[in-house]
Design a protein around this motif. Structure first.
Motif, short mmCIF file in Angstrom:
data_model
loop_
_atom_site.label_atom_id
_atom_site.label_comp_id
_atom_site.label_asym_id
_atom_site.label_seq_id
_atom_site.Cartn_x
_atom_site.Cartn_y
_atom_site.Cartn_z
N GLY A 181 0.16 14.46 -6.23
CA GLY A 181 -0.89 13.10 -6.51
C GLY A 181 -0.40 11.78 -7.23
O GLY A 181 -1.01 10.93 -6.69
N ASP A 182 1.31 11.83 -7.92
CA ASP A 182 1.10 10.59 -8.16
C ASP A 182 2.08 9.71 -7.29
O ASP A 182 2.16 9.57 -5.91
N ALA A 183 2.18 8.20 -8.20
CA ALA A 183 2.09 7.72 -7.05
C ALA A 183 3.64 7.15 -7.23
O ALA A 183 4.36 6.86 -7.98
N VAL A 184 4.71 6.55 -6.37
CA VAL A 184 5.67 5.57 -6.47
C VAL A 184 5.68 4.64 -6.66
O VAL A 184 5.35 3.96 -5.27
N ILE A 185 6.52 3.51 -7.63
CA ILE A 185 6.30 2.39 -7.72
C ILE A 185 8.02 1.94 -7.82
O ILE A 185 8.61 3.13 -8.02
N LEU A 186 8.21 1.45 -6.48
CA LEU A 186 9.32 0.60 -6.59
C LEU A 186 9.27 -1.01 -7.39
O LEU A 186 8.51 -1.83 -7.29
N SER A 187 10.03 -0.83 -8.09
CA SER A 187 10.52 -2.57 -9.42
C SER A 187 10.56 -3.46 -7.82
O SER A 187 10.76 -4.63 -8.77
#
Ligand code: SF4
Lengths: 354, 361
Positions: A181-187
């Protein structure tokens, strides 16, 4: 195995290291060969709970004070490249390894292995660049070491840095904390560093405006923690092996699946063009100033907003999510709407020949 | 480089896919020749969005994959000798010979260097007059001109320490050989666009006519491949067998005349053995007699190398489009990119490696 343990160590290893009896370049590539070497030799030999976490840093508790400790060696060729050099890379690289624990980096060591005959002007340029990078990041280089090897026994200069930082929060930021359920964030954009380096390699010089993204990311991390707190489950900077290696490691250690959306993954046109020409996948290329964060879904937007306020995170995006299906596997919906696996590289990434 | 995204545009892709669905009424087997196309197909999931009736089979267009094992063993032997600098494109370094690969020979102390152009190998020869420099000249028509240029330059400069280990193959004779095989299933071809860039499209016309198969010149990008498939299917459905070139923005019908001239000055066409397929008449290049002193095989001899392929490996059938990688019992088990049994698992252009890297396994 006997060949490897010559000094009377009669230990036997449960599995062969690989079918190789000598070290291959691929063992240092950040891909599967390297993972094999680490788990079958180093983890086997040094076996302890801290190391076994397999994070890029060790989180240590010394009489109630929590420290993050990390080390990294730099052997980049060429030494100077668009956007940086081996000096700021060595400082930023170790700062980032510490910062990915959420710690505030404080002190660094610097060890130099110099080849006889190496230009002192170049060495000075590198050291000045380290000085500048440390100052900008607010860390102090407090100890060091210098060795010189015979001409031909090294390649100009190798630098090792180690560092410690203070962990001020009381939860663990680690692959183990990742939840479905977590989101994957790329900077930000992918592959800038690797392509900038490749563009300078002898025989491969191609014209590009791509610059290395080398940068210290601890201020970005601290703003993310202020916005997200315990919702920030895991952080890592996708260096060697690229985003693909980082996410595969996350998926494997957390026992979850990760699903990406190709359309959302930012790659500049210049980098995309160079990757196409060289036949390599930007997901496998090294970054030196980007991080990937796994954040609880309900806080993902606020963390994203905080990241975008920081110049180092202004192009941050959510690129995918964590799922229960296919544990240990990273998959991606392609721009055409089909699905594919995103695997780790085996060894060296090789340019294609036609 | 701006064209990239244009040729990946998902909206346009959708429209072409819809059209392919509309025109397809019968089952068809189409082969893409080039390994770069295979990778693009599997990587972008093109096979997943086509009508079920269309089966894509993967062709022999991976130069590394079809280089005979004995040639690789010979390369390893030469590379391990004293005073040699062995140069090669990177892909070739991990291809297993019968015992080792070039990376292992390198880690044992041989001077093996990756170059990105054979002209860099010529430069190394110039700078190291006391060493012998060999370049492993592998490839299709695409890399042949630059390899020819390396030999041409070396001869013009009178370099005495440079030679080529040539294993050049030609695409059209292989396409013909596959169609002539009793096991053939291929009904239409996506020709390799980059090969046509050099050689043009004339050679394909007699093949299309003789075997009654449509041939469409196709690039690597998803949109190019979809357009190629559409044009093949349309022809198949209408009983046509023509050579079409929707890739003319890159590949002109007449090809690159200057490159063709250069090839004639340096190479002649000869019989060649293809790994996994066997000997195909007039399907390769070798150096002409004028260039004998630049021919590593003549300088070092080919020795008497007899080798057997690993039993489990069915890459020969895969390269002919008869089987798919996931039909191989070793696939993903005893054969992975980490310890490949066949070249189709090693090369970044190989079908087994594409399936392993991107597709479900
Ligand atoms: S999976 Fe391996 S063994 Fe099977 S055909 Fe491919 S290369 Fe050969």
């Amino acid at each position: 195995m006997e060949k490897i343990f010559q000094d009377g160590i009669t230990a036997s290893c449960p599995l062969p290291i690989t079918e190789h009896s000598t070290v291959q370049l691929g063992h240092g590539s950040g891909g599967k060969m390297m993972n094999d070497l680490i788990s079958r030799l180093f983890l086997w030999a040094f076996d302890n709970p801290v190391l076994n976490q397999m994070d890029d840093h060790a989180a240590l508790d010394i009489s109630g004070t929590k420290l993050a400790f990390s080390t990294d060696s730099f052997v980049v060729d060429p030494l100077f490249f668009p956007g940086g050099d081996i000096g700021d890379l060595a400082v930023n690289g170790t700062i980032n390894d510490i910062a990915m624990s959420g710690a505030k980096p404080l002190f660094l060591s610097a060890g130099f292995i110099l080849e006889e005959g190496f230009s002192l002007t170049d060495l000075k340029r590198i050291v000045v660049s380290m000085q500048r990078a440390a100052k900008e990041a607010g860390v102090v280089i407090v100890t060091g070491d210098t060795k010189v090897v015979d001409k031909g026994k090294g390649d100009k200069v190798f630098i090792n840095t180690a560092g410690i930082g203070l962990i001020e929060h009381n939860f663990s930021i680690s692959a183990q904390a990742i939840q479905p359920g977590d989101a994957v964030i790329l900077s930000g954009t992918l592959a800038d560093h690797g392509i900038a380096i490749l563009s300078q390699r002898e025989g491969l010089s191609f014209e590009t405006t791509v610059k290395s993204d080398t940068a210290a990311l601890h201020s970005l991390v601290s703003e993310m923690l202020s916005a997200g707190g315990t919702a920030v489950h895991a952080l890592r900077d996708p260096t060697r092996g690229g985003l693909a290696a980082t996410l595969n490691e996350f998926a494997a250690s957390a026992g979850v699946g990760i699903r990406l959306d190709e359309q959302r993954i930012p790659v500049t046109p210049a980098v995309a063009g160079a990757c196409e020409m060289l036949g390599i996948d930007p997901l496998h290329v090294a970054n030196e100033g980007k991080l990937v964060a796994i954040v609880a879904r309900e806080k993902a937007e606020s963390v994203l907003k905080a990241m975008r306020q920081n110049p180092l995170g202004q192009h941050s995006v959510i690129i995918g999510d964590v799922i229960t299906d296919s544990p240990g596997m990273v998959s991606m919906q392609t721009k055409l709407g089909a699905w594919r696996i995103v695997d780790m590289l085996v060894g060296e990434q090789l340019p294609r020949i036609c | 480089m701006k064209y990239l995204d244009e040729y990946r545009n998902p909206g346009i892709a959708r429209r072409i896919v819809d059209e392919i669905h509309q025109v397809t009424t019968k089952p068809w087997v189409i082969m893409e020749i080039c390994g770069g196309q295979t990778h693009s197909i599997i990587k972008n999931g093109i096979d997943q969005i086509l009508p079920k009736k269309i089966e894509l089979v993967h062709g022999p267009g991976c130069p590394v994959c079809v280089t005979p094992l004995e040639k690789i063993d010979r390369a390893l032997e030469i590379a391990a000798q004293e005073d040699i600098i062995f140069t090669s494109f990177g892909d070739m370094l991990r291809v297993p010979g019968s015992q080792k690969d070039l990376f292992m020979v390198k880690s044992e102390g041989a001077d093996v260097r990756i170059v990105y152009s054979p002209l860099d190998a010529v430069k190394i020869a110039r700078e190291n007059p006391d060493k012998k420099i060999i370049f492993f000249a592998v490839g299709f028509e695409t890399t042949a001109p630059i390899n020819a240029m390396a030999a041409f330059q070396a001869k013009r400069e009178g370099l005495k320490n440079f030679s080529l280990l040539v294993s050049h193959v030609l695409v059209p004779p292989a396409m013909k050989a596959l169609l002539s095989s009793p096991q053939n299933r291929v009904q239409g071809y996506l020709a390799a666009g980059h090969v046509c860039t050099i050689m043009g499209i004339e050679e394909y016309k007699p093949i299309a006519k003789e075997f009654d198969v449509p041939i469409v010149v196709t690039g690597f990008e998803p949109l190019d491949i979809l357009e190629g498939i559409l044009q093949v299917v349309k022809q198949l459905e209408n009983g046509k067998a023509e050579v079409l070139n929707p890739y003319s923005r890159v590949a002109r019908n007449e090809g690159n005349k200057a490159a063709q001239e250069l090839l004639k000055k340096v190479f002649k066409i000869s019989d060649r053995k293809w790994r996994g397929i066997g000997e195909i008449p007039m399907s390769g290049f070798e150096l002409i007699d004028d260039y004998a002193e630049y021919d590593a095989e003549k300088i070092f001899g080919m020795g008497n190398i007899e080798v057997d392929e690993p039993q489990e490996c069915i890459s020969g059938l895969i390269l002919q489009g008869i089987k798919k990688p996931n039909e191989c019992a070793a696939f993903g088990k005893s054969c992975t990119p980490q310890s490949p049994l066949g070249a189709t698992m090693v090369s970044s252009e190989g079908a087994c490696s594409a399936y392993y890297s991107y597709a479900k396994r």
